[in-house]
Each structure stands twice: as structure tokens, then as C-alpha cells.
Design an enzyme around this catalytic site. Structure first.
Site, short mmCIF file in Angstrom:
data_model
loop_
_atom_site.label_atom_id
_atom_site.label_comp_id
_atom_site.label_asym_id
_atom_site.label_seq_id
_atom_site.Cartn_x
_atom_site.Cartn_y
_atom_site.Cartn_z
N CYS A 96 0.89 -1.08 0.12
CA CYS A 96 -0.11 -0.05 -0.13
C CYS A 96 0.70 1.22 -0.10
O CYS A 96 0.41 2.34 -0.13
CB CYS A 96 -0.97 0.09 1.18
SG CYS A 96 -2.04 -1.61 1.05
N HIS B 279 -2.42 8.08 5.95
CA HIS B 279 -2.83 6.88 5.45
C HIS B 279 -4.09 6.58 5.69
O HIS B 279 -4.86 6.23 4.73
CB HIS B 279 -1.78 5.74 5.95
CG HIS B 279 -1.87 4.66 5.10
ND1 HIS B 279 -1.58 4.42 3.80
CD2 HIS B 279 -1.99 3.43 5.83
CE1 HIS B 279 -1.83 3.11 3.67
NE2 HIS B 279 -2.09 2.53 4.63
N HIS C 282 -9.49 2.67 -0.36
CA HIS C 282 -7.99 2.39 -0.19
C HIS C 282 -7.58 1.83 -1.67
O HIS C 282 -8.04 0.69 -1.97
CB HIS C 282 -7.84 1.45 1.05
CG HIS C 282 -6.21 1.24 1.07
ND1 HIS C 282 -5.36 2.01 0.55
CD2 HIS C 282 -5.65 0.57 2.18
CE1 HIS C 282 -4.23 1.46 0.90
NE2 HIS C 282 -4.47 0.70 2.20
#
Length: 846
Positions: A178, A313, A353
Site C-alpha cells: 500500500c 494513510h 483504499h
């Protein structure tokens, strides 16, 4: 001199394909500011092929969380645009296709023509951590073929871009889960600072083409059942998976300023590290996060208290968000005044995400925020009670918020964490003011191009929806992604961007417009395929040759009111006319500005001087459009303007020469005549042997000649030829140029040019007065006398230029006089793939 190791890196362009139809930076910004949630069910046919494998597969697919943030039309791809066969495209991971398209759009947004990068060391860095399509390709053993391997390869997500654009710099796919796309940006920044590359495309991509990763993430307890990431919210219960791609175009700041690029933001510092051994390989580490933030700040050379916003994040997990908030508090929240906390947020609350593309999606949000001075809201119901927000010195932005006032430039930071432990952090600052807007002809010429005729019409239709304003606006986002722009764009900026900062593809059109209404009308006609006076279409030459040849015609192009609108609308043209004014006044008592504004041109001396003035002015208009001659040809009096354009005469010396030549012509005006006959020059000479009062004067083309002589003698041969069935006609001239009637003027013309100072031409000159068009004219008095007396060998000059490789010829005149002759000459010599164009047409707007 700037130390390159710490030089700021300019973000000059953005391309994105994000959920919710955010397929441009402007649409992404609007989505964020509106606080929209793009989550929804997976497309109905997305995982159908897995269910078809059997009951056990169908049952497993049904267990996968069916919600997320998905793109529409992931199978759509214009393979022909990138030169790919349909079969090769079919066997490509759609992530490769998506990155190719997004990279192209990023370069367009940057105003950097993709074709200009071919052969350069431009680099490509792309974060990607899924390969669902590639895995499926390699599982279908009976259907594996030559294209399967590269189509499935993760490396090709970056390599396809480098291959398609012929880039020679670093090209790599980055997988740190990620954090991959922000790590890719970090690597690009390092490469720019080390000098390994001078321009970089960096970003990431993520597509969810299999339920497998969704099942494993759900089994690990990381996914939200409703597919929504509730960043820093009390209701946080895991993240929602998202699809998309984003690419940023990066340059060293000094290079971007030098090149006149619009700098959207600058990257001051970046850092990457690993969290080592934690409670589990997917468990985060707050100390590592703190450490990477501090390293990025040190490299940026800024204090954490000067950073107004952090794009976190913020996955929306019950463990991850409080831990990240603690790290942010330790670095950015400490020492803040209670009423001025560090603002934080996460685009994941809007678009989910994006995993391998998550970092760059957050980066783009931060870039747009520092540029616009506003922070879009994160979707937030109740801030998580696991964080003491007041003590932490942090606040989640939950409504559109103006950037906090400060004595320093706007600064932001971006975080991205990979579940394998690799974390990244980037520190941004607002960019310098945009360069001054474009001006001049580029504000009235609007090129449109595409890879096919339907795409050209669609591009015109898209441009017709852009809100265009008349005057240039210094705050306009010159170089914007015009297909998705929502803010008004000035005529000047739009013309500049389309003309000079776009790759011009094989199907081309230009709309000429003075105002917004005319532009919209032209674009709509182009989109509809309807012919229109203000729209020109065409295809590029297969071999354009060294460059354009400017062909300066002679007598006959003049018309009443020629150049009048150019005088009013083209500053470069008007400047030339005003520069010539004192010379014309001194030499012949004549004002070129008055002649263009109100005069009727009838006398030969006035006609020829104004032909020269028009030609020199038109050269400057062409140069304003970015078109510069590589060679020149001058027909008769046109050789004077050709010599000036080539640098063999100064502009003022050329003006003196044309005035003196024209003044001499008063002596013979009214005593001569000229006629055009469809005969080769040598044949015309042979037939005129018995007619001493007429000579072959101009070799216009291999099959066309102009004769010159006494009016009665010309009328006699004209009648004879017509009776024989030879096409012939009178030419509008009462001067017998290039014949014996010029003999009395020769000594005086040579003397009139004696005080001029010829120079060495800076470009090729093909003479029409010498037997060898490649000969070297002296451009002295003797040459200009020969120019008036000797035959004009236009066909020889055009043929020589074509033989030397030139394929584009532009007539520089107020009306096409020699264009047909040039075409005929080239066609007779077998040259078919050529361009022959004119500058102006009689009684048509300039």
C-alpha cells in the site's frame, strides 16, 4: 548554484482515473470538495468467470465483500492509439493499459508533448501490488501464447509506458504493497536529484479483477463489510478496497522554471523506511512512522510546525488509525497552539483504499490543496475516541477549510504505509507563481489532433465544452487537462497549450478564432464534420523534410484592404509596418500604415512596396505561430523579402531597396503587358522567336510560362495561341517585367543598391534569377539588376528544393499567386506527399 541533491522537485502535471468519474484533476478536486462517497457494489460481471468454475468457486466468490470503490469501463482501451494490435491489447493486464492512458494524460496536463520525450532519459516509476489479470492469463494453460508473458508481467506496467513513448530512462514497477506509489515518487525524486533523469512519471495503479485478494484481506480482518474506509472515525471497522490510477510528472524546479512550466507544487523532501520486527508482519509500528516523517522533514529543511496539513494513510482500521494519529501527534502536533492544530485527513474516506495507488491518490489531493489554498473535507461522522485530539494537536478536516494563514508558503505532507512494513512520507510546498500567459497569434490558432477521424471530432466536441474567456488571465491554469477543466481558461492560454504543449497526432485540424463565440462555432462544426471557413483539416506528411520553405510571390497578390485586420490584431505584424514607416517616408514619401488602413493600391511603385511590407509582416506572424522557414524562394520582387528573411539583407536595407526599385518602375509603367501561356518555358521561347517584342519572362512551372513585352505584341501572340487552342490569358500588369523594357533601368538599379550592406544568409536561398538555383547570390547591385531583368526560374528553384528533401512550401503573400505553380512543379516531378499552403486569401479575414 543550487545543490541538486536538495533541490525542490516540481510537480508539473497530473493524470488520474479514480472512482466516482474522477478522470481529471479538476473532477477529482470537485469530488473531494463535495465530500462524495464513491463506494458501491462490484460491477455485476466482474467476478462472474470465477463462479463459472464450479460450485466451490461460486460459494467462495459469494463470501467476498461485494462492496468497494470501482472504476467503470476497465476493459475499454484504444489499442490503435498506442500502436497495439487488438490481440496484444486483449492479453495485457488492464493495469498496463490504464497506466499508459493515465501517463499520456499526465503529460498533456503538464503541457509536455509526449513525442518530444522520445529518446530522452525520462523515467517511469509505477507502484503496483496486484496482478489478478496476469495470474488468470497464466492459469489458462491451453490459451497461452507469445503475448501472454509480457501481458501478465508486473514490470510491464511501467515498461509499457517507456516502450510506447520511446523513453530511455529508468523504468520500474515498485511493489511495497500500500505504500508502493509513494515509494515510486520517492525513487523518482532521488533519480531527478542525482541527475539520472531529467523528467519522471511517477504514480501507481490498482484494479480488483479477482475476488482472491478480497477474500484473504477479509480473512485477516482488515476489510469493512460495507466497503467504506471510515478514516479516523469512531465507526472505523476496516477499509474499503478501491481501484484507480494516478501519475504525476516531475522535474527539477530549476528546469521547470526554465521551461516555462506551470508548477502545481514542489516536493521538498521524501523518505522511505521499514518498521522491522513488529507484532506481526502486517502490524504497523508507530516509531517507524515517526522516524520516516522526521527524515523527510530534515531532507525538506522545514520545521514540522510549518506544515499546515497532512494527508494521512488513514485506512479506517481500529488499530491503524489511532497508532498513526499518535505518530502524527509526536511529529506534527507537538507545540501547536490549541486553536491552530495540525489539520489531517484522508482521501480513502471518499475513494477507498487504492492499495498500490493509494499514496499517489493522497499526494494528488495534497498537491491540489496547496495549489488552491483550500483543504477538502474527509468524510467523518464522529472522530475516534481512541485519540485525545486536543492533546494530540491534530484535527480531522470534516468540512471545506481555507488553508491556515502563515508567514511561509503553504506546506503539506503525505503518508503511505505498506502492510509488509515499508512506509513512505513526502513533504510538499506550494509552487511559484505561474508564468506569464501566452500572447500573440497562439491565442487565435487552436490546433486539435487525434489518432483517428472519430477521435478528432470527439476531441473538438470536448474542447467546445470548455469555458473560454477572451483576455489572458495570469491566474489561469495554463496546461490544464482541457478535457476535464472546470475553471475558465483564457483564449491565449488555450491557444498556447494546444499549439505548443500538445503532441500533434496524425489526424489534425486548426480552428481560427478571434473570440469565444467564433471558437465555439468552429469547434462545433469540426465536431459535426461540417465544413467551415475557420476550420482547416489535414494529415501530416510522411516525411516532412528539413523544414518549411517560404515562397515569396511577386506582383499580383495585392488587393484592397489586404493586411488591414492584421494591422489591428497582430502586434508582430503592426511592429514591422511601423518599423518600415520612416524608410518609406524618406525614400518615397509614403506611409505603409496609411496605405493598409485606408489606401487603394493601384500605382506600380505603391503596389510593390506594399507587397514587400505585407510579406515581411507575414513572416513575423508565421514566426509568432512557431513556424520558421528553413529555406526561402523569391519570385521576382519577392526575392527582396526572401533575402531579408534569410538574413542576407537587413529589414531596413530591404525596405530601401524595394522603394528605390519601385520608384524606378514609374518610368516604364503603362508601357508593357504580360500573359500566361500553358507551354513549357523552352517551347514558349521557340515560338516567340519571330516576335521580337515579346520574351519568355517567367518559368512558373514545367508546363506554364509567363511572357512579357509591348502591349500590342503581347496581344498578337496571345491571339495566335488562342486560335491554335493553346490555353493563354492576360496577366494584370502594365509593366513588362523581366524583358528588354527593363534594360534602361538596370544601371540605376545597380547604383541604387550600392550603399546596401549584404550579409551571409542564415538559411538556404534558392535563387530564381541565377541559372543554377543553388548558386550563391551576391545580393549586391548587380544581382538586383539581374533579378529585375533576367527570367524568373521559379520551377527550377522549387524543383531544386524538392530534390534536396523539402516537402513543405508556404506562399508568403496576401493572396495565392504561385501556390498552383509550386504544386504543378512538384507533381510533375513525382512528389506527391507534399504540403503547399498559402498565408492569406483575397477578401478573407487575415
Amino acid at each position: 548554484m543550487t545543490d541538486r541533491q536538495f533541490e525542490a522537485i516540481a510537480v508539473i502535471g497530473i493524470g488520474c482515473r479514480l472512482p466516482g468519474g474522477a478522470d481529471s484533476p479538476e473532477r477529482y478536486w470537485n469530488l473531494l470538495c463535495e465530500g462524495r462517497d464513491t463506494s458501491g457494489p462490484a460491477p455485476a460481471d466482474r467476478w462472474r468467470s470465477y463462479a463459472d468454475r464450479g460450485p466451490s468457486y461460486a460459494a467462495a466468490a459469494r463470501r467476498a465483500v461485494p462492496y468497494g470503490h470501482f472504476l467503470d469501463g476497465v476493459a475499454d482501451f484504444d489499442a490503435e492509439f498506442f500502436g497495439l494490435s487488438p490481440r496484444e491489447a486483449e492479453l495485457m493486464d488492464p493495469q498496463q493499459r490504464l497506466v499508459m492512458e493515465t501517463a499520456w494524460e499526465a503529460l498533456e496536463h503538464a503541457g509536455t508533448p509526449a513525442g518530444a520525450l522520445a529518446g530522452t532519459d525520462a523515467g517511469v516509476y509505477v507502484g503496483v501490488c496486484t496482478g489478478d489479470y496476469g495470474h488468470r492469463l497464466l492459469e489458462d494453460l491451453p490459451d497461452i501464447e507469445a503475448w501472454t508473458g509480457i501481458g501478465a508481467a508486473t514490470c510491464a506496467v511501467a515498461n509499457r509506458v517507456s516502450y510506447a513513448l520511446d523513453l530511455r530512462g529508468p523504468s520500474m514497477a515498485v511493489d511495497t504493497a500500500c505504500s508502493a506509489s509513494l515509494v515510486a515518487v520517492h525513487l523518482a525524486v532521488q533519480a531527478l536529484r542525482s541527475g539520472e533523469t531529467d523528467l519522471a512519471l511517477a504514480g501507481g495503479v490498482n484494479l480488483i479483477l479477482s475476488p482472491g485478494e478480497t477474500l484473504t484481506l477479509d480473512a485477516a480482518g482488515t476489510l469493512a463489510p460495507d466497503g467504506r474506509s471510515k478514516s479516523f472515525d469512531a465507526a472505523a471497522d476496516g477499509y474499503g478496497r478501491g481501484e484507480g490510477a494516478a501519475i504525476v510528472v516531475l522535474k527539477r524546479l530549476s528546469d521547470a522554471v526554465r521551461d516555462g512550466d506551470v508548477v502545481l507544487a514542489t516536493i521538498l523532501g521524501s523518505a522511505v523506511n521499514q518498521d522491522g520486527h513488529t507484532a506481526g508482519i502486517m502490524a504497523p509500528c508507530g516509531q517507524a512512522q515517526e522516524h520516516v516523517m522526521r527524515r523527510a522533514l530534515r531532507q525538506a529543511g522545514v520545521e514540522p510546525g510549518t506544515v499546515g496539513y497532512v494527508e494521512a494513510h488513514g485506512t479506517g482500521t481500529a488499530v491503524g488509525d489511532p497508532l498513526e494519529a499518535a505518530a502524527l501527534a509526536a511529529v506534527y502536533g507537538t507545540g501547536r497552539e490549541r486553536e491552530r492544530p495540525c489539520l489531517i485527513g484522508s482521501a480513502k474516506s471518499n475513494i477507498g483504499h487504492l492499495e498500490g495507488a493509494a499514496g499517489v491518490a493522497g499526494l494528488v489531493k495534497a498537491i491540489l490543496a496547496v495549489r488552491r489554498g483550500e483543504i477538502p473535507p474527509s468524510r467523518l461522522d464522529t472522530p475516534t475516541p481512541a485519540v485525545d485530539w486536543a492533546a494530540a494537536g491534530l484535527r480531522v478536516v470534516d468540512r471545506p477549510t481555507p488553508w491556515p494563514e502563515a508567514a511561509h508558503p503553504r506546506r503539506a505532507a503525505v503518508s503511505a504505509f505498506g502492510y509488509g512494513g515499508t512506509v513512505a512520507h513526502v513533504v510538499l510546498e506550494q509552487g511559484p507563481p505561474a508564468p506569464a500567459p501566452a500572447a500573440g497569434a497562439a491565442g487565435r490558432l487552436f490546433p486539435v489532433s487525434a489518432a483517428s477521424r472519430p477521435a478528432l471530432r470527439q476531441a473538438a466536441a470536448d474542447l467546445a465544452t470548455v469555458t473560454v474567456t477572451g483576455p489572458a488571465d495570469p491566474a489561469a491554469a495554463g496546461g490544464a487537462d482541457l478535457a476535464g477543466v472546470t475553471d475558465p481558461v483564457s483564449m491565449a492560454d488555450l491557444g498556447h497549450t494546444l499549439a505548443l504543449r500538445r503532441t500533434h497526432l496524425s489526424h489534425r485540424a486548426v480552428v481560427v478564432a478571434e473570440n469565444e463565440t467564433a471558437l465555439a462555432t468552429g469547434l462545433r462544426n469540426l465536431a459535426a464534420g461540417t465544413p467551415h471557413d475557420a476550420v482547416a483539416t489535414g494529415r501530416p506528411l510522411t516525411d516532412p523534410g528539413p523544414g518549411p520553405v517560404f515562397v515569396f510571390s511577386g506582383h499580383g497578390s495585392q488587393w484592397a484592404a489586404m493586411g488591414r485586420d492584421l494591422l489591428a490584431t497582430e502586434p508582430a505584424f503592426a511592429a514591422v509596418i511601423d518599423e518600415l514607416e520612416p524608410v518609406f517616408a524618406e525614400e518615397i514619401g509614403f506611409s505603409p500604415r496609411e496605405a493598409l488602413s485606408e489606401g487603394e493600391l493601384t500605382e506600380v511603385d505603391l503596389v510593390q512596396t506594399m507587397i514587400f511590407a505585407m510579406q515581411i509582416g507575414l513572416v513575423e506572424v508565421w514566426r509568432e505561430c512557431g513556424v520558421r522557414p528553413h529555406a526561402v524562394i523569391g519570385h521576382s520582387v519577392g526575392e527582396i523579402a526572401a533575402a531579408v528573411t534569410a538574413g542576407a539583407l537587413s529589414r531596413l536595407d530591404g525596405a530601401r531597396l524595394i522603394c528605390r526599385r519601385s520608384r524606378l518602375l514609374r518610368r516604364v509603367a503603362g508601357r508593357g503587358a504580360m500573359a500566361m501561356v500553358q507551354l513549357p518555358f523552352a517551347e514558349a521561347e521557340r515560338r516567340l522567336a519571330g516576335h521580337p517584342g515579346v520574351v519568355a519572362a517567367i518559368a512558373s512551372s514545367p508546363g506554364s510560362t509567363v511572357v512579357s513585352g509591348e502591349p500590342d505584341a503581347v496581344a498578337e501572340v496571345l491571339t495566335a495561341w488562342l486560335e491554335e487552342g493553346v490555353p493563354a490569358r492576360r496577366v494584370a500588369s502594365d509593366v513588362a517585367f523581366h524583358g528588354p523594357q527593363m534594360d534602361p533601368l538596370m544601371p540605376d538599379l545597380a547604383a541604387a543598391a550600392a550603399d546596401l550592406t549584404p550579409g551571409v544568409p542564415g538559411i538556404a536561398v534558392y535563387s530564381t534569377a541565377l541559372d543554377d538555383p543553388r548558386g550563391r547570390p551576391g545580393f549586391d547591385g548587380a544581382y538586383w539588376a539581374a533579378n529585375l531583368r533576367r527570367p524568373v526560374r521559379l520551377a527550377d528553384a522549387v524543383g531544386a528544393a524538392a530534390a534536396d528533401g523539402y516537402r513543405a512550401f508556404i506562399e508568403i503573400s496576401a493572396h495565392p499567386v504561385v501556390t498552383h505553380s509550386v504544386l504543378e512543379t512538384l507533381g510533375d516531378s513525382g512528389y506527391e506527399d507534399v504540403f503547399v499552403g498559402a498565408s492569406l486569401r483575397r477578401n478573407r479575414p487575415g
